[in-house]
Design a protein around this motif. Structure first.
Motif, short mmCIF file in Angstrom:
data_model
loop_
_atom_site.label_atom_id
_atom_site.label_comp_id
_atom_site.label_asym_id
_atom_site.label_seq_id
_atom_site.Cartn_x
_atom_site.Cartn_y
_atom_site.Cartn_z
N LEU A 26 0.81 -1.22 0.00
CA LEU A 26 0.00 0.00 0.00
C LEU A 26 0.84 1.28 0.00
N ARG A 27 2.15 1.17 0.29
CA ARG A 27 3.00 2.36 0.21
C ARG A 27 3.81 2.41 -1.08
N ASN A 57 -10.81 -11.97 9.09
CA ASN A 57 -11.31 -10.84 9.85
C ASN A 57 -10.39 -9.64 9.73
N TRP A 58 -9.06 -9.87 9.77
CA TRP A 58 -8.10 -8.77 9.69
C TRP A 58 -8.19 -8.06 8.35
N ALA A 62 -9.45 -0.53 5.06
CA ALA A 62 -10.36 0.44 4.45
C ALA A 62 -10.05 0.71 2.98
N ASP A 63 -8.84 0.44 2.55
CA ASP A 63 -8.45 0.74 1.18
C ASP A 63 -9.29 -0.07 0.19
#
Length: 321
Positions: free
Chosen positions: A25-26, A47-48, A53-54
């Motif tokens: 994500l970075r 679950n994680w 949110a992305d």
């Protein structure tokens, strides 16, 4: 549609998955989707991931099918023109996708782009070792001796390669299935390499690559399959391919929890029986030194030697950089 689909197979890897996902994500390249395939995990992976949110991150849950089956599920759900693979315990440099996509955009004939690989331990500390390979364009000759792509977290592949060459062989499940795939792609498409370590490959004693018995069988399947479709003029490489495979296997007992150096010696003998010319190769000399260190110092002493070696490598790396 996103330019790149990032496929992450995950099986009980929640210990490392947050850091792995963060490294995706970075990325400095943003036009991608992440397809995380929860391959029958019994931990809290599902679950994680559901709490991320992305919107670029998508979760698919299935019964366990091994790395081959999980990657194939990711490919089947991918929308991108290019497909990148990342194992759930490895890490990427922030510029990895940007540089690989640029290479593919500039070289329309290229099927796969790979990079150099830096090794890290279970705690993400550098071991000081970097896998450096230089082969480009027609790489089948080099690839049949050694998996120059080095890990399942390195390659970015043009989607059409899977349409032409098929997908991962599910019969191999999680053992050298990537090597088999890259060999099939290399028989049809040129490769390119980015000569810098953009992937961090995590070494730990519980990884699938420590199951050397299953790996030995998978190596044999891949080599026989590769030469069954190779032209006769290349069959002279078969003995060397088996020899290099057994040198690779010889490291696995030393890296396992049991530290079975006698099995390592057995694999080394098989390697030299297949290809006596490997006796003076750098890899065989390294292996011989490692076995001698284990015989001389025992398991604890061998681990201390490794720690000293890692520290020395890191020191040299910091000076040269």
């Amino acid at each position: 549609m996103p330019k790149v689909s990032v496929v992450i197979p995950a099986y009980n890897s929640l210990k490392y998955l947050p850091a792995t996902m963060e490294s995706v994500l970075r990325q400095t390249f943003h036009d991608f989707e992440v397809i995380l395939v929860n391959d029958g995990s019994s931990d809290d992976t599902e679950n994680w991931v559901s709490q991320i949110a992305d919107p670029r991150v998508k979760l698919i849950t299935q019964e366990n099918q091994g790395l081959s089956g999980a990657r194939n599920t990711g490919i089947a759900h991918a929308s991108g023109e290019y497909i990148a693979f990342l194992d759930a315990d490895d890490l990427w440099e922030p510029t990895k996708l940007e540089k690989q996509v640029f290479c593919l955009e500039e070289n329309s004939e290229i099927g796969l782009v790979y990079t150099w690989v830096a090794l890290i331990d279970e705690n993400s500390n550098s071991t000081g070792r970097v896998f450096k390979n230089y082969a480009e364009n027609d790489v089948w000759h080099q690839l049949i001796e050694h998996n120059i792509v080095e890990s399942g977290s390195v390659a970015i592949v043009r989607r059409q390669c899977f349409e032409t060459c098929g997908v991962f062989d599910r019969n191999l499940r999680s053992f050298v299935e990537d090597w088999d795939m890259w060999l099939r792609i290399a028989s049809r498409y040129p490769f390119k390499v980015l000569k810098e370590p953009l992937v961090y490959y995590r070494q730990h004693s519980t990884s699938a690559s420590r199951n050397w018995e299953a790996m030995e069988q998978s190596f044999r399947i891949v080599i026989e399959k590769a030469f069954a479709s190779a032209p006769p003029k290349l069959h002279y490489l078969k003995g060397r391919s088996y020899g290099c495979a057994h040198l690779c296997l010889a490291w696995k007992p030393l890296q396992s929890r049991n530290k079975d150096y006698k099995k390592a010696i057995d694999f080394q003998r098989q390697a030299l029986a297949h290809c006596p010319q490997l006796r003076f190769s750098k890899e065989n000399i390294r292996l011989s030194l490692a076995i001698a260190a284990f015989q001389g110092f025992g398991s604890d002493g061998y681990n201390r030697v490794l720690r000293l070696l890692y520290a020395l490598r890191r020191r040299i790396q910091s000076i040269t950089n």
